[in-house]
Write a protein that holds these residues in place. Structure first.
Motif, PDB file in Angstrom:
ATOM      1  N   PHE A  85      46.770  44.842  34.800  1.00 15.10           N
ATOM      2  CA  PHE A  85      45.473  43.793  35.482  1.00 15.10           C
ATOM      3  C   PHE A  85      44.705  43.777  36.267  1.00 15.10           C
ATOM      4  N   TYR A  86      43.069  44.266  35.962  1.00 16.77           N
ATOM      5  CA  TYR A  86      43.042  43.693  37.483  1.00 16.77           C
ATOM      6  C   TYR A  86      41.045  43.187  36.504  1.00 16.77           C
ATOM      7  N   PRO A  87      40.908  42.078  36.844  1.00 12.65           N
ATOM      8  CA  PRO A  87      39.642  41.096  36.222  1.00 12.65           C
ATOM      9  C   PRO A  87      38.376  42.193  36.067  1.00 12.65           C
ATOM     10  N   THR A 146      35.269  36.045  43.403  1.00 11.15           N
ATOM     11  CA  THR A 146      34.593  37.501  43.109  1.00 11.15           C
ATOM     12  C   THR A 146      33.697  37.234  41.560  1.00 11.15           C
ATOM     13  N   GLY A 147      32.580  38.193  41.502  1.00  8.60           N
ATOM     14  CA  GLY A 147      31.449  39.201  40.879  1.00  8.60           C
ATOM     15  C   GLY A 147      31.999  39.790  39.651  1.00  8.60           C
ATOM     16  N   ILE A 148      32.288  39.572  38.672  1.00  2.46           N
ATOM     17  CA  ILE A 148      32.944  40.804  37.481  1.00  2.46           C
ATOM     18  C   ILE A 148      31.767  41.167  36.801  1.00  2.46           C
TER      19      ILE A 148
ATOM     20  N   LEU B  14      55.601  42.349  35.057  1.00  2.00           N
ATOM     21  CA  LEU B  14      54.426  43.575  34.620  1.00  2.00           C
ATOM     22  C   LEU B  14      52.889  42.878  33.757  1.00  2.00           C
ATOM     23  N   ARG B  16      52.910  39.474  33.384  1.00  2.00           N
ATOM     24  CA  ARG B  16      52.586  38.287  33.743  1.00  2.00           C
ATOM     25  C   ARG B  16      52.254  36.431  32.852  1.00  2.00           C
ATOM     26  N   GLU B  84      27.696  33.586  37.545  1.00  2.59           N
ATOM     27  CA  GLU B  84      26.416  33.517  38.706  1.00  2.59           C
ATOM     28  C   GLU B  84      25.576  34.337  38.770  1.00  2.59           C
ATOM     29  N   LEU B  87      26.798  37.453  36.854  1.00  6.00           N
ATOM     30  CA  LEU B  87      28.165  37.958  37.169  1.00  6.00           C
ATOM     31  C   LEU B  87      28.796  36.888  36.762  1.00  6.00           C
ATOM     32  N   TYR B  88      30.116  37.144  36.190  1.00  3.98           N
ATOM     33  CA  TYR B  88      31.673  35.853  35.605  1.00  3.98           C
ATOM     34  C   TYR B  88      32.235  36.427  36.919  1.00  3.98           C
ATOM     35  N   LEU B  89      31.964  35.284  37.570  1.00  2.00           N
ATOM     36  CA  LEU B  89      33.252  34.788  38.292  1.00  2.00           C
ATOM     37  C   LEU B  89      34.750  34.323  38.531  1.00  2.00           C
ATOM     38  N   VAL B  90      35.411  35.072  38.767  1.00  2.00           N
ATOM     39  CA  VAL B  90      36.918  35.424  38.544  1.00  2.00           C
ATOM     40  C   VAL B  90      37.395  34.900  39.992  1.00  2.00           C
ATOM     41  N   PRO B  91      38.859  33.991  40.183  1.00  2.00           N
ATOM     42  CA  PRO B  91      39.003  33.916  41.493  1.00  2.00           C
ATOM     43  C   PRO B  91      39.004  34.702  42.489  1.00  2.00           C
ATOM     44  N   LYS B  92      39.615  35.069  43.336  1.00  2.00           N
ATOM     45  CA  LYS B  92      39.038  35.936  44.574  1.00  2.00           C
ATOM     46  C   LYS B  92      40.270  36.998  44.151  1.00  2.00           C
ATOM     47  N   VAL B  93      39.960  38.368  44.178  1.00  2.00           N
ATOM     48  CA  VAL B  93      40.587  39.306  44.219  1.00  2.00           C
ATOM     49  C   VAL B  93      40.941  40.642  45.245  1.00  2.00           C
TER      50      VAL B  93
END
Lengths: 486, 95
Positions: A85-87, A146-148, B14, B16, B84, B87-93
């Motif tokens: 799993f990773y965005p 985080t931007g993807i 694994l 989640r 934005e 970009l797709y924004l996701v929780p900080k990783v």
């Protein structure tokens, strides 16, 4: 215990981005530098219900690579899902190959070191397999998020895995360079390391000299320049030796190299190693490659560096060193061959000297690649031909070369003509210059007659100067000797 | 073969999936049922049978290397919770 009691063992994994127009499993473009997500199709962003369809061009490039390194190209290979799993991996798995890769075995010959110390070595390859790249995560501040960007997701990669055959960072760099030259030579990858088209992971371990078991290895991830590859391995090797000599043990781990500090640091230990749970991807049936397809790829294969090197030595009489240098990259080899084909095979050796000497030095100074050379192969050939037929001396040739470089003429002949650089071979004219020089340098003449050989060279220099370099030094020598009765 | 609760917890992590203690017990029973099925299958003599990765003897279809997709970013991003600057924004990783 000293550094020399230890043996270093290195294996490399290289990810080469294949230079296809479209992605490995979708019809989206792979062009670099587009606005975020405009090249991410429904397949690339993993919308429900989509299915991957394999790109023939990506497979063909894998076949070309396999044939070029003398490997076995599998009749049947299988795609597998590598789950994590990773965005930037929207499916939750990467499509890769595990048990049945497309390329098995093969070898690459590398040349390590320079001059007298240089030696050749064969590095065996374990395998090469096709897989897709992930997207990019941008950790700059998006309000703490985080931007993807998924443009890169689904870009075709060939992961090339070597055996642990390298014994120093120099060998590892020589192998990486040879591989880099080869993938560009057979035109399957653009090799652009800044853009991430060619990335190296290094597996490094150390063991006592003479030991038969390998030591525990640590894997250095994502090295994107040959310099970093060398620095990271050198640091890692010293760290492992120090750790063991201080009574510690090496734990299997994945580490990152920090170019700012020149150090490696642990990213995750074996306990946290990913459990990828590979299994055959039910969405993709086995990849079947027929003998007929392989034969077609083989027929379209360009002459490989090894074969070209042998031809340069056999047909054109080049030394092993020259032939190796001139086949180190496709661009240099192309330039050299074009020069010789314009100048004639009889001038292959002086052409080699110019390409590796003055041209290489000038390109280096201007920080240009040979493909962007202001002096063309035809222009260089014209220059070499005028030296060969004694129209100009080597010293004047350097001037002509500089003039061609600066665009002061379109051919060597034009520059020679326009700037009056033709070598003076008229005996009478040279004798007249000698007479003037002798009259003006009585002191040197006396010294020479008194037995000082050096004075003779000074006189030759004066005559050459008087001729503005256009006289042939050999002819000046001969005539001067005659005049002085030496 | 049967699984321990610890192994079930590992598999759930694994994937989640958060499991309560009661769910771990129930899941373990179900997974062990699958192992019983596998055991039955393993009783079959498969000597000389080449393992298959897929149930049919078929080769994958290939597509030509041409760009066929157009930019549909705007439509795709309509269903994204947050975007934005494309970009797709996701929780900080950070790994």
């Amino acid at each position: 215990m000293s550094r020399t009691d230890w043996e270093v063992v290195i294996g490399l994994e290289v990810h080469a981005q294949l230079n296809t127009a479209s992605k490995i499993f979708s019809g989206a473009s792979t062009a670099f530098g587009a606005e975020p997500n405009v090249q991410a199709s429904a397949v690339d962003i993993a919308l429900p219900g989509v299915l991957p369809v394999l790109n023939r061009g990506a497979v063909e490039r894998a076949i070309r690579f396999g044939l070029a390194i003398g490997a076995h190209v599998a009749d049947k290979s299988v795609f597998a899902r590598k789950n994590y799993f990773y965005p930037d991996l929207p499916k939750g798995y990467q499509i890769s190959q595990m048990d049945l890769p497309v390329v098995v075995g093969g070898a690459i010959t590398i040349r390590v070191g320079e001059g007298e110390q240089a030696y050749e070595k064969t590095v065996r390859l374990t395998r090469a397999h096709l897989e897709e790249d992930a997207g990019k995560s941008l950790h700059e501040d998006f309000h703490g998020m985080t931007g993807i960007d998924l443009n890169r997701a689904g870009t075709p990669l060939l992961e090339i895995v070597s055996e642990p055959d390298m014994r120093s960072s120099a060998e590892a760099v020589a192998y990486a360079r040879a591989l880099h030259a080869l993938v560009r030579w057979i035109d399957i990858c653009d090799g652009n390391m800044q853009e991430g088209s060619f990335r190296c992971d290094a597996n490094v371990s150390v063991r006592k000299k003479g030991a038969t078991e390998f030591g525990t290895r640590r894997e250095i991830k994502n090295l994107n320049s040959f310099r970093f590859l060398q620095q990271a391995i050198d640091y890692e090797v010293q760290w492992q030796i120090d750790t063991i000599e201080d009574g510690g043990r090496i734990q299997q781990a994945t580490v990152l190299f920090d170019p700012d500090t020149g150090e490696t640091r642990m990213m995750r230990s074996k306990e946290d190693a990913h459990d990828y749970r590979y299994f055959p991807d039910p969405d993709l049936l086995p990849l079947m490659i027929s003998d007929e397809w392989k034969a077609r790829v083989q027929a379209a294969m360009p002459e490989l560096p090894g074969a070209m090197k042998a031809r340069f030595m056999d047909a054109w009489g080049l030394s092993a060193y020259d032939a190796t240098t001139l086949t180190a990259s496709k661009e240099v080899a192309d330039f050299y061959q074009a020069t010789v084909s314009a100048a004639g095979a009889a001038l292959a050796k002086p052409c080699a000297n110019w390409v590796m000497g003055d041209l290489a030095a000038r390109l280096n100074k201007a920080e240009l690649d040979i493909g962007a050379s202001p002096v063309s192969p035809a222009q260089l050939a014209g220059l070499v031909a005028r030296i060969a037929d004694n129209t100009i001396s080597n010293a004047i040739a350097k001037k002509v070369f500089e003039a061609l470089w600066n665009g002061e003429g379109t051919t060597a002949d034009e520059v020679i003509d326009k700037q009056g650089l033709k070598q003076v071979t008229d005996t009478g004219a040279i004798e007249a210059m000698i007479d003037e020089v002798l009259a003006a340098n009585q002191k040197s003449v006396d010294e020479f007659r008194a037995g000082k050989e050096k004075a003779f060279n000074a006189l030759v220099g004066q005559v050459m100067k008087a001729s503005k370099g256009k006289a042939s030094p050999a002819q000046v020598n001969e005539l001067l000797k005659k005049k002085l009765g030496a | 073969m049967s699984l321990s609760n610890e192994q079930v917890g590992h598999i759930a992590r694994l994937a989640r999936i958060a499991l309560s203690d009661a769910e771990v017990d129930a899941t373990r029973a179900k997974l062990n049922g699958i192992f019983d099925l596998i055991e039955q299958m393993q009783a079959v003599d498969t000597t000389g049978v080449e393992p298959m990765s897929h149930p049919q003897e078929l080769a994958t279809r290939l597509r030509e290397d041409v760009v066929t997709e157009t930019n549909r970013c705007e439509a795709f991003q309509k269903v994204a919770p947050q975007t934005e600057a494309g970009l797709y924004l996701v929780p900080k990783v950070i790994e």
